[in-house]
Design a protein around this motif. Structure first.
Motif, PDB file in Angstrom:
ATOM      1  N   GLU A  15      28.732  25.947  26.687  1.00 48.84           N
ATOM      2  CA  GLU A  15      29.716  26.949  26.085  1.00 48.84           C
ATOM      3  C   GLU A  15      30.389  27.621  27.171  1.00 48.84           C
ATOM      4  OE1 GLU A  15      29.270  30.992  23.209  1.00 48.84           O
ATOM      5  OE2 GLU A  15      27.319  30.098  23.997  1.00 48.84           O
ATOM      6  N   ARG A  16      29.930  27.949  28.230  1.00 53.24           N
ATOM      7  CA  ARG A  16      30.648  28.567  29.469  1.00 53.24           C
ATOM      8  C   ARG A  16      31.730  27.668  29.924  1.00 53.24           C
ATOM      9  NH1 ARG A  16      28.421  32.082  34.254  1.00 53.24           N
ATOM     10  NH2 ARG A  16      26.345  31.440  33.303  1.00 53.24           N
ATOM     11  N   ASP A 121      24.984  35.275  35.483  1.00 54.96           N
ATOM     12  CA  ASP A 121      23.542  34.612  35.122  1.00 54.96           C
ATOM     13  C   ASP A 121      23.877  33.875  33.715  1.00 54.96           C
ATOM     14  OD1 ASP A 121      22.554  35.254  37.381  1.00 54.96           O
ATOM     15  OD2 ASP A 121      21.671  37.108  36.470  1.00 54.96           O
ATOM     16  N   SER A 122      24.502  34.428  33.029  1.00 54.85           N
ATOM     17  CA  SER A 122      24.801  33.985  31.297  1.00 54.85           C
ATOM     18  C   SER A 122      25.974  34.483  30.640  1.00 54.85           C
ATOM     19  CB  SER A 122      23.637  34.031  30.530  1.00 54.85           C
ATOM     20  OG  SER A 122      23.552  35.487  30.040  1.00 54.85           O
ATOM     21  N   LEU A 123      26.341  34.089  29.579  1.00 51.16           N
ATOM     22  CA  LEU A 123      27.362  34.579  28.795  1.00 51.16           C
ATOM     23  C   LEU A 123      27.105  35.884  28.297  1.00 51.16           C
ATOM     24  CD1 LEU A 123      29.066  31.368  26.965  1.00 51.16           C
ATOM     25  CD2 LEU A 123      30.053  32.782  29.117  1.00 51.16           C
ATOM     26  N   ASP A 124      25.712  36.226  28.324  1.00 48.90           N
ATOM     27  CA  ASP A 124      25.301  37.393  27.889  1.00 48.90           C
ATOM     28  C   ASP A 124      25.218  38.715  28.670  1.00 48.90           C
ATOM     29  OD1 ASP A 124      24.469  36.363  25.297  1.00 48.90           O
ATOM     30  OD2 ASP A 124      22.614  35.615  26.137  1.00 48.90           O
ATOM     31  N   VAL A 125      25.736  38.439  29.995  1.00 47.36           N
ATOM     32  CA  VAL A 125      25.932  39.708  30.925  1.00 47.36           C
ATOM     33  C   VAL A 125      26.870  40.409  30.286  1.00 47.36           C
ATOM     34  CG1 VAL A 125      27.200  39.985  32.904  1.00 47.36           C
ATOM     35  CG2 VAL A 125      25.713  38.055  32.911  1.00 47.36           C
ATOM     36  N   LEU A 126      26.601  41.768  30.622  1.00 45.30           N
ATOM     37  CA  LEU A 126      27.593  42.972  30.054  1.00 45.30           C
ATOM     38  C   LEU A 126      28.362  43.654  30.751  1.00 45.30           C
ATOM     39  CD1 LEU A 126      24.558  44.388  27.818  1.00 45.30           C
ATOM     40  CD2 LEU A 126      26.238  42.646  26.992  1.00 45.30           C
ATOM     41  N   TYR A 134      30.649  44.913  26.296  1.00 43.63           N
ATOM     42  CA  TYR A 134      30.779  43.630  25.980  1.00 43.63           C
ATOM     43  C   TYR A 134      30.357  42.615  26.837  1.00 43.63           C
ATOM     44  CZ  TYR A 134      34.995  46.654  24.462  1.00 43.63           C
ATOM     45  OH  TYR A 134      35.871  47.541  23.866  1.00 43.63           O
ATOM     46  N   SER A 135      30.164  41.525  25.878  1.00 47.17           N
ATOM     47  CA  SER A 135      29.401  40.412  26.544  1.00 47.17           C
ATOM     48  C   SER A 135      30.445  39.546  27.326  1.00 47.17           C
ATOM     49  CB  SER A 135      28.703  39.641  25.806  1.00 47.17           C
ATOM     50  OG  SER A 135      29.498  38.984  25.061  1.00 47.17           O
ATOM     51  N   ARG A 137      30.721  36.597  26.992  1.00 46.58           N
ATOM     52  CA  ARG A 137      31.214  35.499  25.961  1.00 46.58           C
ATOM     53  C   ARG A 137      32.303  36.259  25.076  1.00 46.58           C
ATOM     54  NH1 ARG A 137      26.828  35.345  24.064  1.00 46.58           N
ATOM     55  NH2 ARG A 137      26.020  33.283  24.649  1.00 46.58           N
ATOM     56  N   TRP A 138      32.233  37.545  24.851  1.00 44.71           N
ATOM     57  CA  TRP A 138      33.123  38.335  24.136  1.00 44.71           C
ATOM     58  C   TRP A 138      34.540  38.400  24.795  1.00 44.71           C
ATOM     59  CZ3 TRP A 138      36.606  42.192  24.198  1.00 44.71           C
ATOM     60  CH2 TRP A 138      37.199  42.578  23.049  1.00 44.71           C
TER      61      TRP A 138
END
Length: 167
Positions: A15-16, A121-126, A134-135, A137-138
């Motif tokens: 995804e990233r 670290d991930s697409l869930d980083v805020l 916002y993540s 990913r967003w």
């Protein structure tokens, strides 16, 4: 327009990497729409009464890159590049703007954004903007949308300037 050397959007990656490649494809599309034009052509507001110009779009997207990646995701609190004395944004005021400066700033912001995305670290980083959260990913998805919308504007501007059309 010059040869098409845009990043290929990945079809089978995680995804990233997929989101990052789509964003780079959109960034490359903006650069392609501006390629081979003079400073005056880049400054031209080709579709009256709109104030849009290709150079204004480059400056605007430099501001957008900085805002979402440095300030929201990276919490750097950096001010905008082009402001009026009253503090309002001036990226579309391009009558005397320097295209080399604008492209340098835009490319620097894109490079920094890529570094932040790669380091996450991930697409869930805020990231945060005031009370809003916002993540990553967003943010990546929003940036693809932002570029795609403005690349549509760039298509029209370029066609009006010299008749060049294309994806």
């Amino acid at each position: 327009m010059t040869d098409d050397h845009r990043t290929t959007a990945l079809r089978t990656a995680d995804e990233r990497a997929t989101l990052a490649s789509f964003l780079d494809y959109q960034r490359d599309t903006l650069a392609l729409k501006c390629a081979g034009l003079t400073a005056d052509q880049l400054r031209t507001r080709a579709l009256e009464p709109s104030g849009l110009s290709l150079l204004g779009l480059v400056r605007h997207l430099a501001e957008v890159e900085r805002s979402w990646f440095r300030n929201v995701l990276g919490n750097e609190g950096r001010p905008g590049f082009w402001k009026h004395p009253d503090g309002s944004f001036a990226e579309f005021d391009t009558d005397t703007a320097d295209p080399d400066e604008a492209f340098t700033v835009w490319r620097r912001e894109c490079d920094h954004a890529r570094e932040l995305v790669a380091a996450a670290d991930s697409l869930d980083v805020l990231g945060h903007y005031g009370e809003e959260v916002y993540s990553l990913r967003w943010i990546l998805t929003h940036m693809i949308e932002e570029y795609a919308r403005h690349n549509g504007h760039a298509d029209l501007l370029r066609e009006h300037l010299d008749g060049t059309t294309g994806e």
